[in-house]
Design an enzyme around this catalytic site. Structure first.
Site, mmCIF file in Angstrom:
data_model
loop_
_atom_site.group_PDB
_atom_site.id
_atom_site.type_symbol
_atom_site.label_atom_id
_atom_site.label_comp_id
_atom_site.label_asym_id
_atom_site.label_seq_id
_atom_site.Cartn_x
_atom_site.Cartn_y
_atom_site.Cartn_z
ATOM 1 N N ILE A 132 0.855 -1.185 0.000
ATOM 2 C CA ILE A 132 0.000 0.000 0.000
ATOM 3 C C ILE A 132 0.895 1.240 0.000
ATOM 4 C CG2 ILE A 132 -1.783 1.298 1.211
ATOM 5 C CD1 ILE A 132 -2.681 -1.270 2.536
ATOM 6 N N ASP A 133 0.867 1.990 -1.106
ATOM 7 C CA ASP A 133 1.591 3.250 -1.212
ATOM 8 C C ASP A 133 0.607 4.389 -0.944
ATOM 9 O OD1 ASP A 133 3.864 1.819 -2.029
ATOM 10 O OD2 ASP A 133 3.248 1.926 -4.136
ATOM 11 N N TYR A 134 0.969 5.311 -0.065
ATOM 12 C CA TYR A 134 -0.003 6.346 0.312
ATOM 13 C C TYR A 134 0.666 7.700 0.536
ATOM 14 C CZ TYR A 134 1.649 6.166 5.144
ATOM 15 O OH TYR A 134 2.431 6.246 6.266
#
Length: 259
Positions: A132-134
């Site tokens: 998960i890139d955020y």
């Protein structure tokens, strides 16, 4: 109680290993350079796991990438997670045959849930890691796919529930804003993540020294810390970081006790 883990992440792009800062990549060296400084069969006692991510933005050549994976993991007896460009069960199978113990998925988690389900069914939840890139945007959290270029239309909580439904086995939580800065991890989301989906959590993005490791591992919600900073951990950096954590009493494997 499960032991905490220290993980090293390698970023591969078009024949070179890269440094990343806020997902902007800079070439460091090719496979020959890497093997000169990082013999993973020798530094395995400093690590619990190795992650290799292929970030080619063009059509990825899985066969050539799998050869890189095979070369890196030869005689290395720690778990290996590999991701980037997995578009089919056959792609995943090739990486497993090349030495991977787990696969890491990002874009396909959102675009192809049916593929994720096939991979979970075939290899088990424990073999599928959700990356998960955020970024933070005021009070909201924006989730990105496609190497941080495509924002998806889901809140963090919605996306976590979605991943829970896919039965993924682990989360690799990576802050785009912290990535490569060396200023420390963003620890603000870990409680939210664990409340929604109670699977092992790896935190990434921002590690600059061993103190950042200890700050993160003090959080009960965090199971592993990952760093992709090549320069901070050349030489004795990784062994020293592990000794530092052991001296502080963290529940990580002490290989010296097993000799």
């Amino acid at each position: 109680m499960l032991r905490k883990r220290v993980i090293f992440t390698l970023i591969y792009n078009e024949g070179f290993f890269m440094q990343s800062r806020n997902f902007r990549l800079q070439k460091v060296g090719d496979i020959n350079w890497l093997q000169k400084f990082y013999k993973f069969n020798q530094i395995a006692f400093s690590l619990d796991e190795l992650i290799i991510l292929n970030t080619n933005r063009d059509e990825k050549n899985m066969e050539s990438f799998s050869k890189i994976v095979s070369s890196l993991v030869e005689n290395t007896f720690i778990p290996i997670a590999v991701g980037g460009g997995i578009r089919s069960v056959e792609d995943a199978q090739l990486l497993f045959q090349s030495g991977a113990d787990k696969i890491v998925l990002n874009t396909k988690l959102y675009e192809s849930p049916e593929l994720v389900s096939q991979l979970v069914e075939r290899y088990g939840s424990q073999s599928v890691v959700a990356s998960i890139d955020y970024k933070k945007n005021g009070d909201s959290i924006d989730i990105y796919t496609q190497n941080g270029t495509n924002r998806i239309d889901k809140s963090l909580e919605e996306y976590l529930l979605y991943l829970k439904g896919l039965k993924i086995g682990e989360i690799y939580l990576n802050s785009i804003e912290k990535d490569g800065t060396g200023f420390g991890y963003d620890l603000s989301l870990v409680e939210t993540v664990k409340k929604v989906i109670n699977v092992p959590l790896i935190i990434a993005g921002g590690a600059g020294n061993e103190k950042h490791f200890s700050e993160a591992l003090q959080k009960t919600e965090i199971d592993a810390v990952a760093t992709a900073n090549l320069f901070n951990f050349i030489g004795n950096g990784l062994p020293n970081a592990r000794k530092y954590l052991l001296n502080l009493g963290f529940n990580i494997a002490n290989w010296d006790d097993n000799k």
